[in-house]
Design an enzyme around this catalytic site. Structure first.
Site, PDB file in Angstrom:
ATOM      1  N   GLY A 186       0.798  -1.218   0.000  1.00 15.95           N
ATOM      2  CA  GLY A 186       0.000   0.000   0.000  1.00 15.95           C
ATOM      3  C   GLY A 186       0.835   1.275   0.000  1.00 15.95           C
ATOM      4  N   ASP A 187       2.152   1.132   0.058  1.00 17.75           N
ATOM      5  CA  ASP A 187       3.027   2.304   0.135  1.00 17.75           C
ATOM      6  C   ASP A 187       3.123   2.983  -1.236  1.00 17.75           C
ATOM      7  OD1 ASP A 187       5.367   3.583   1.953  1.00 17.75           O
ATOM      8  OD2 ASP A 187       6.038   3.465  -0.132  1.00 17.75           O
ATOM      9  N   ILE A 188       2.836   4.287  -1.261  1.00 19.64           N
ATOM     10  CA  ILE A 188       2.804   5.027  -2.530  1.00 19.64           C
ATOM     11  C   ILE A 188       4.195   5.072  -3.172  1.00 19.64           C
ATOM     12  CG2 ILE A 188       2.442   7.325  -3.535  1.00 19.64           C
ATOM     13  CD1 ILE A 188       0.139   7.606  -1.398  1.00 19.64           C
ATOM     14  N   TRP A 214      12.588   2.113  -2.961  1.00 21.02           N
ATOM     15  CA  TRP A 214      12.521   3.482  -2.406  1.00 21.02           C
ATOM     16  C   TRP A 214      13.752   4.278  -2.814  1.00 21.02           C
ATOM     17  CZ3 TRP A 214      10.898   0.795   2.649  1.00 21.02           C
ATOM     18  CH2 TRP A 214       9.496   0.842   2.801  1.00 21.02           C
TER      19      TRP A 214
END
Length: 286
Positions: free
Chosen positions: A240-242, A282
């Protein structure tokens, strides 16, 4: 004051670890001197440990300096900087996956933990649904108002201290009412021993998640964040991490954000090192 030299097997990009730590204004980092001062708390005793990089990417070495608790300090620094993890095995694992180029580009990126589990949980609650700049500002405000400074290093306030705060006091720092309630609620659980961070270190991921998800304000993102950056668990992939969604879109040249089904398919070959896939993804958009 004692000094100790630590040598580990490479690769390990300490300079990259420092540059990531330096993003947080509360961290005491000197990029040129390759130094970070780490706040450590052992049974309410506050200690500052200096970690200085003296080696290279392939032959990592560190000089540790502190003035107390030699054994506990060394042990905790090994946990925080994940010096027992041989990154070369993880790198090799990804050489036969679609993330091969990503792992070559960011070779030797370590997973560095938050300095303390309680502050890690509080920080992720503060950061929820805020842009990064204001999240850091709000966290800094909280710590400099209620924490303590020793030897130029800031320590987060203890659970006991935060449990005594009122919602109104945190509202004055620009916390939302709800966020203030969450932070105080977590502090009350930690201060009373209902949240036992030491015990969590030996609990399976699913068990830790079950404990945390019951707490007001803690959702799946916070649980995954905590498992990864407070406990150093190697196999987390916050779908769910954008940031991860954007990184996958960019890396795989997708038309739009990846669907849950696409993400499930992508991540299969990355087991059992999903946390490193997350970290490198990331890294690719930082």
């Amino acid at each position: 004051m004692w000094e100790e030299k630590v040598s580990i097997s490479g690769p390990y990009d300490f300079d990259l670890a420092l540059s990531r730590l330096a993003l947080d204004p509360l961290h005491c980092v000197d990029i040129e001197k390759r130094l970070v001062k780490v706040p450590l708390v052992f049974k309410n005793k506050k200690i500052v440990a200096e970690v200085i990089g003296t080696g290279t990417l392939e032959k990592p070495e560190f000089l540790i300096r502190s003035n107390d608790d030699y054994e506990m300090t060394i042990q905790r620094l090994y946990e925080i900087f994940q010096w027992n993890v041989e990154l070369i095995h993880i790198h090799d694992h990804f050489q036969v996956t679609q993330l091969k180029d990503l792992f070559n580009d960011h070779y030797g990126t370590p997973l560095v933990l938050e300095f303390d589990p309680f502050s890690s949980l509080v920080k992720s609650i503060i950061h929820q649904q805020l842009n990064l700049k204001f999240a850091f500002t709000l966290t800094e405000r909280f710590v400099t108002t209620y924490g303590e400074e020793h030897d130029g290093v800031w320590f987060y306030p203890s659970p006991e201290k935060v449990a005594q705060l009122t919602v109104e006091e945190l509202r004055e720092l620009q916390f939302s009412g709800r966020k203030a309630e969450y932070v105080i609620g977590i502090a009350e659980l930690a201060a009373s021993g209902q949240l036992d961070f030491e015990k969590m270190k030996s609990m399976p991921d699913a068990e830790v998640a079950r404990e945390l998800i019951k707490i007001r304000g803690v959702g799946p993102w916070t649980v995954e964040n905590f498992l990864m950056f407070a406990l150093g668990r190697p196999n987390l992939f916050p779908m769910g991490d954008i940031g991860i969604q954007n990184a996958l879109k960019k890396y795989f040249n997708l038309e739009g954000k990846p669907t849950p089904a696409q993400m499930e398919k992508f991540k299969e070959p990355w087991n059992p090192y999903l946390s490193y896939a997350s970290l490198y993804l990331w890294r690719s958009i930082e």
